[in-house]
Motif scaffolding. Structure first.
Motif, PDB file in Angstrom:
ATOM      1  N   ASP A 127      32.162  22.537  33.930  1.00 47.28           N
ATOM      2  CA  ASP A 127      31.685  22.440  35.350  1.00 47.28           C
ATOM      3  C   ASP A 127      31.602  20.917  35.566  1.00 47.28           C
ATOM      4  OD1 ASP A 127      31.567  25.042  35.742  1.00 47.28           O
ATOM      5  OD2 ASP A 127      29.654  25.305  35.384  1.00 47.28           O
ATOM      6  N   ILE A 128      31.220  20.190  34.815  1.00 47.59           N
ATOM      7  CA  ILE A 128      31.135  18.632  35.019  1.00 47.59           C
ATOM      8  C   ILE A 128      32.444  18.171  35.349  1.00 47.59           C
ATOM      9  CG2 ILE A 128      30.552  16.396  34.060  1.00 47.59           C
ATOM     10  CD1 ILE A 128      28.137  17.804  32.966  1.00 47.59           C
ATOM     11  N   GLU A 129      33.501  18.455  34.299  1.00 48.06           N
ATOM     12  CA  GLU A 129      34.726  17.820  34.348  1.00 48.06           C
ATOM     13  C   GLU A 129      35.464  18.196  35.820  1.00 48.06           C
ATOM     14  OE1 GLU A 129      36.684  19.426  30.666  1.00 48.06           O
ATOM     15  OE2 GLU A 129      35.882  17.577  29.686  1.00 48.06           O
ATOM     16  N   GLN A 130      35.174  19.594  36.072  1.00 48.14           N
ATOM     17  CA  GLN A 130      35.724  20.122  37.410  1.00 48.14           C
ATOM     18  C   GLN A 130      35.409  19.499  38.667  1.00 48.14           C
ATOM     19  OE1 GLN A 130      38.358  22.381  37.809  1.00 48.14           O
ATOM     20  NE2 GLN A 130      38.144  22.360  39.988  1.00 48.14           N
ATOM     21  N   LEU A 131      33.972  19.214  38.529  1.00 48.32           N
ATOM     22  CA  LEU A 131      33.599  18.622  39.580  1.00 48.32           C
ATOM     23  C   LEU A 131      33.935  17.171  39.891  1.00 48.32           C
ATOM     24  CD1 LEU A 131      29.666  20.023  39.597  1.00 48.32           C
ATOM     25  CD2 LEU A 131      31.354  19.993  41.602  1.00 48.32           C
ATOM     26  N   PHE A 142      28.553  10.671  38.025  1.00 46.97           N
ATOM     27  CA  PHE A 142      28.862  10.816  36.281  1.00 46.97           C
ATOM     28  C   PHE A 142      29.270   9.550  35.736  1.00 46.97           C
ATOM     29  CE2 PHE A 142      28.499  15.206  37.354  1.00 46.97           C
ATOM     30  CZ  PHE A 142      27.400  15.692  36.199  1.00 46.97           C
ATOM     31  N   THR A 143      30.009   8.595  36.575  1.00 47.39           N
ATOM     32  CA  THR A 143      30.606   7.346  36.063  1.00 47.39           C
ATOM     33  C   THR A 143      29.082   6.431  35.759  1.00 47.39           C
ATOM     34  OG1 THR A 143      32.639   7.417  37.307  1.00 47.39           O
ATOM     35  CG2 THR A 143      31.817   5.406  36.250  1.00 47.39           C
ATOM     36  N   GLU A 144      28.447   6.593  36.611  1.00 50.63           N
ATOM     37  CA  GLU A 144      27.034   5.797  36.537  1.00 50.63           C
ATOM     38  C   GLU A 144      26.370   6.461  35.439  1.00 50.63           C
ATOM     39  OE1 GLU A 144      25.029   2.166  37.807  1.00 50.63           O
ATOM     40  OE2 GLU A 144      26.995   2.873  38.110  1.00 50.63           O
ATOM     41  N   PHE A 145      26.210   7.870  35.300  1.00 43.81           N
ATOM     42  CA  PHE A 145      25.399   8.467  34.438  1.00 43.81           C
ATOM     43  C   PHE A 145      25.663   7.967  33.166  1.00 43.81           C
ATOM     44  CE2 PHE A 145      24.406  12.016  32.059  1.00 43.81           C
ATOM     45  CZ  PHE A 145      23.093  12.479  32.490  1.00 43.81           C
ATOM     46  N   GLU A 146      26.953   8.214  32.813  1.00 43.06           N
ATOM     47  CA  GLU A 146      27.479   8.138  31.476  1.00 43.06           C
ATOM     48  C   GLU A 146      27.211   6.463  31.075  1.00 43.06           C
ATOM     49  OE1 GLU A 146      31.530   9.197  31.793  1.00 43.06           O
ATOM     50  OE2 GLU A 146      31.035  11.498  32.432  1.00 43.06           O
ATOM     51  N   LYS A 147      27.141   5.674  31.912  1.00 45.22           N
ATOM     52  CA  LYS A 147      27.028   4.167  31.583  1.00 45.22           C
ATOM     53  C   LYS A 147      25.698   4.097  31.002  1.00 45.22           C
ATOM     54  CE  LYS A 147      25.413   1.023  34.366  1.00 45.22           C
ATOM     55  NZ  LYS A 147      25.406   0.377  35.705  1.00 45.22           N
ATOM     56  N   PHE A 249      25.989  16.572  45.275  1.00 47.34           N
ATOM     57  CA  PHE A 249      26.658  17.485  44.961  1.00 47.34           C
ATOM     58  C   PHE A 249      25.986  18.742  44.199  1.00 47.34           C
ATOM     59  CE2 PHE A 249      26.365  14.803  41.388  1.00 47.34           C
ATOM     60  CZ  PHE A 249      26.364  15.512  40.244  1.00 47.34           C
ATOM     61  N   SER A 250      26.747  19.895  44.022  1.00 46.31           N
ATOM     62  CA  SER A 250      26.148  21.177  43.341  1.00 46.31           C
ATOM     63  C   SER A 250      27.356  21.775  42.721  1.00 46.31           C
ATOM     64  CB  SER A 250      25.501  22.020  44.445  1.00 46.31           C
ATOM     65  OG  SER A 250      25.110  23.211  43.832  1.00 46.31           O
ATOM     66  N   ALA A 251      26.914  22.253  41.544  1.00 44.41           N
ATOM     67  CA  ALA A 251      27.728  23.194  40.888  1.00 44.41           C
ATOM     68  C   ALA A 251      27.831  24.560  41.529  1.00 44.41           C
ATOM     69  CB  ALA A 251      27.437  23.121  39.420  1.00 44.41           C
ATOM     70  N   GLY A 252      26.973  24.721  42.346  1.00 42.34           N
ATOM     71  CA  GLY A 252      26.855  26.126  42.945  1.00 42.34           C
ATOM     72  C   GLY A 252      26.650  27.288  42.292  1.00 42.34           C
TER      73      GLY A 252
END
Length: 266
Positions: A127-131, A142-147, A249-252
């Protein structure tokens, strides 16, 4: 100083989220509280370590700080799992426990078609990859989160391996302790070539100063991480009007209707 999450979200914010069917953010508030508690316990150990004159007490508190700061990096995955609706529904305590155990991980061991176990991506990870491919806000988040989250394994200042050695594998001790205890290692040689040494049993022997430097870096990263994560998820929590607050955003996945005639604190 302690991280006081209650300054960001309070009981009225939680009631607002629940009244607008934002179950994910309501749960995320409590998970954020868990993270701040873990951080504060680790920070206490870190500060106590630097006050100690007894070498063994100092080492004890440093190890507790390593384990504590490292544990903080597990909770952000739980926070975003709920805050951005990667879960389906929570209608009982058992469902919540199941979501924590099975849902909040990005990989897990599964059997393939041949019956062999493989480390595979979970639905959460997919789901994360799709978003990240379809939503620019999610991609930037997620760029910032992963940092921030990957700093636990940073090549120069990471503590993940130290924590694993302390908890599971052994082989972690400060060189200051080894020197104080006059620990000697034994080498085995064949034709002047080393065939075995007991020094291999201690792969991690940082000095007290090295440990303190890393922990200071981790402490700063975690406080910045919590500030950024809180801003990204909750925004301005001073405005409480019991209206739905837009998300980045939301995975919904969660469309649960929280049926309630009244929402009260206790």
């Amino acid at each position: 100083m302690p991280y006081t999450f209650k300054d960001r979200c309070n009981i009225f914010n939680i009631m607002e989220y629940l009244s607008t069917n934002d179950l994910g953010r309501a749960i995320a508030v409590y998970k954020f509280y868990d993270m701040s508690n873990s951080y504060n316990a680790a920070e206490f150990s870190f500060e106590e370590a630097q006050k100690q004159t007894d070498i063994y007490r100092k080492f004890y508190f440093l190890k507790e700080a390593i384990i504590g700061f490292n544990s903080c990096y597990d909770i952000p995955w739980q926070i975003i799992y709920f805050a951005f609706d990667f879960f389906d529904k929570i209608t009982s305590a058992e469902e919540y426990k199941k979501a924590l155990k099975n849902g909040c991980k990005t990989h897990e061991w599964r059997k393939n078609s041949n019956g062999d176990k493989e480390y595979q991506k979970t639905i959460f990870c997919k789901d994360i990859e799709q978003l990240k491919q379809t939503d620019n806000n999610a991609k930037d988040f997620f760029t910032e989160f992963e940092k921030y989250i990957n700093f636990a394994t940073n090549q120069d200042y990471g503590i993940r391996q130290w924590a694993n050695n302390i908890k599971h594998q052994g082989g972690f001790v400060s060189s200051d302790i080894l020197k104080h205890d006059e620990v000697a290692f034994v080498d085995c040689l064949q034709d002047e070539l080393l065939t075995f040494t007991t020094e291999w049993l201690y792969p991690h022997t940082p000095t007290f100063d090295d440990i303190i430097t890393r922990l200071e870096k981790q402490k700063n990263n975690l406080t910045n991480f919590m500030d950024w994560l809180g801003d990204s998820i909750f925004g301005n929590t001073q405005i409480i009007d019991f209206k739905f607050k837009p998300k980045l955003f939301s995975a919904g996945r969660c469309t649960q209707d929280i049926k309630s005639s009244i929402i009260i604190p206790r």
